[in-house]
Design a protein around this motif. Sequence first.
Motif, PDB file in Angstrom:
ATOM      1  N   TYR A  57       0.841  -1.202   0.000  1.00  0.00           N
ATOM      2  CA  TYR A  57       0.000   0.000   0.000  1.00  0.00           C
ATOM      3  C   TYR A  57       0.871   1.245   0.000  1.00  0.00           C
ATOM      4  O   TYR A  57       2.062   1.209   0.338  1.00  0.00           O
ATOM      5  CB  TYR A  57      -0.877   0.024   1.262  1.00  0.00           C
ATOM      6  CG  TYR A  57      -0.070  -0.058   2.529  1.00  0.00           C
ATOM      7  CD1 TYR A  57       0.437   1.091   3.128  1.00  0.00           C
ATOM      8  CD2 TYR A  57       0.226  -1.295   3.106  1.00  0.00           C
ATOM      9  CE1 TYR A  57       1.223   1.022   4.268  1.00  0.00           C
ATOM     10  CE2 TYR A  57       1.004  -1.377   4.234  1.00  0.00           C
ATOM     11  CZ  TYR A  57       1.509  -0.225   4.812  1.00  0.00           C
ATOM     12  OH  TYR A  57       2.304  -0.308   5.937  1.00  0.00           O
ATOM     13  N   SER A  75      -8.238   0.537   4.039  1.00  0.00           N
ATOM     14  CA  SER A  75      -8.322  -0.691   3.248  1.00  0.00           C
ATOM     15  C   SER A  75      -8.616  -0.436   1.784  1.00  0.00           C
ATOM     16  O   SER A  75      -8.301  -1.268   0.918  1.00  0.00           O
ATOM     17  CB  SER A  75      -9.402  -1.622   3.829  1.00  0.00           C
ATOM     18  OG  SER A  75     -10.674  -1.006   3.764  1.00  0.00           O
ATOM     19  N   VAL A  78      -5.430  -0.450  -0.441  1.00  0.00           N
ATOM     20  CA  VAL A  78      -4.574  -1.620  -0.203  1.00  0.00           C
ATOM     21  C   VAL A  78      -4.847  -2.655  -1.286  1.00  0.00           C
ATOM     22  O   VAL A  78      -5.947  -2.751  -1.819  1.00  0.00           O
ATOM     23  CB  VAL A  78      -4.871  -2.208   1.194  1.00  0.00           C
ATOM     24  CG1 VAL A  78      -4.144  -3.534   1.397  1.00  0.00           C
ATOM     25  CG2 VAL A  78      -4.476  -1.220   2.283  1.00  0.00           C
ATOM     26  N   GLY A 229      -6.336   1.236  -4.599  1.00  0.00           N
ATOM     27  CA  GLY A 229      -6.259  -0.203  -4.386  1.00  0.00           C
ATOM     28  C   GLY A 229      -6.397  -0.989  -5.679  1.00  0.00           C
ATOM     29  O   GLY A 229      -5.678  -1.970  -5.913  1.00  0.00           O
TER      30      GLY A 229
END
Length: 279
Positions: A57, A75, A78, A229
Amino acid sequence: SRTWPQASPIDYKVRQGLDPSAAAPTSLIVGWDGAGTIEEDGPEATGGFKVGDEVYYAGDITRNGSYAQYTAVDSRAVALKPKTISFEVAASLPLVAETAYETFDVDFNLKKGDTILILNGGSGLGSFAVQAANRAHHVINHRNPLAPQLKELGFDGVDYLFHAHDQNKNMAECVKLVNPLGKIAITFGLSSEAISKVDLTDMWFKRICLVHTLMFARLMFDANPENDGKLLAKMAALYDSGKLKPVVQKTYKWGEIVEAHKQIESGKTMGKLVLTIDH
């Protein structure tokens, strides 16, 4: 996540006093490239990750970074790390991957036949940019006047210019190199002095666009950070397929972090630096 940190230019800049945001803590833990294993997921976590997943990340510059044993990350920004690459090397990739790939794929929308000049193609960011652009037919010295070197190679100008040298001094020269309807992407903030030397009228007549590449913006302003992400997931697949390769100049132990920062500050780093740490 349990963290493997890496050293990037943004780390020493924040350490030296760059204020990323008025909302940032007064004392930030630096290090926004990272990889690790998920130790715990929060109630608002998305992406289907689970404890034990191996991820990588680029963090939020307004929050504490990865120079720590554990790091809390959003998140949405990521992705599962490349399976074929170690934690240490994977941690060196997110910032450069997101910066270059999004610029070329989204902002520039590079197509076959387009010409692009990548300034500082040997740097950590530049070495990735050359691969992401999927073209490197000529090499020139970015520390010397650019137009004569391009002319010698048969180019009066280029369609796109990706400036990875992190300095303002040649922006006026860069504008003159770009063809009408072209774009310039910069990886640094323009100073007032640099702007005063740029022929903005020439940019207007030629419809040249200036693209800012600060990849932290999505997380800072909650502007579709899930794109980060998704992009890292794409990059992981390209690394695992062998279409992209990490370019590493040197590996430092965690106890040598001062030397690693000094090397980055020198402006003479070729490729990325990798940090090893024992957990």
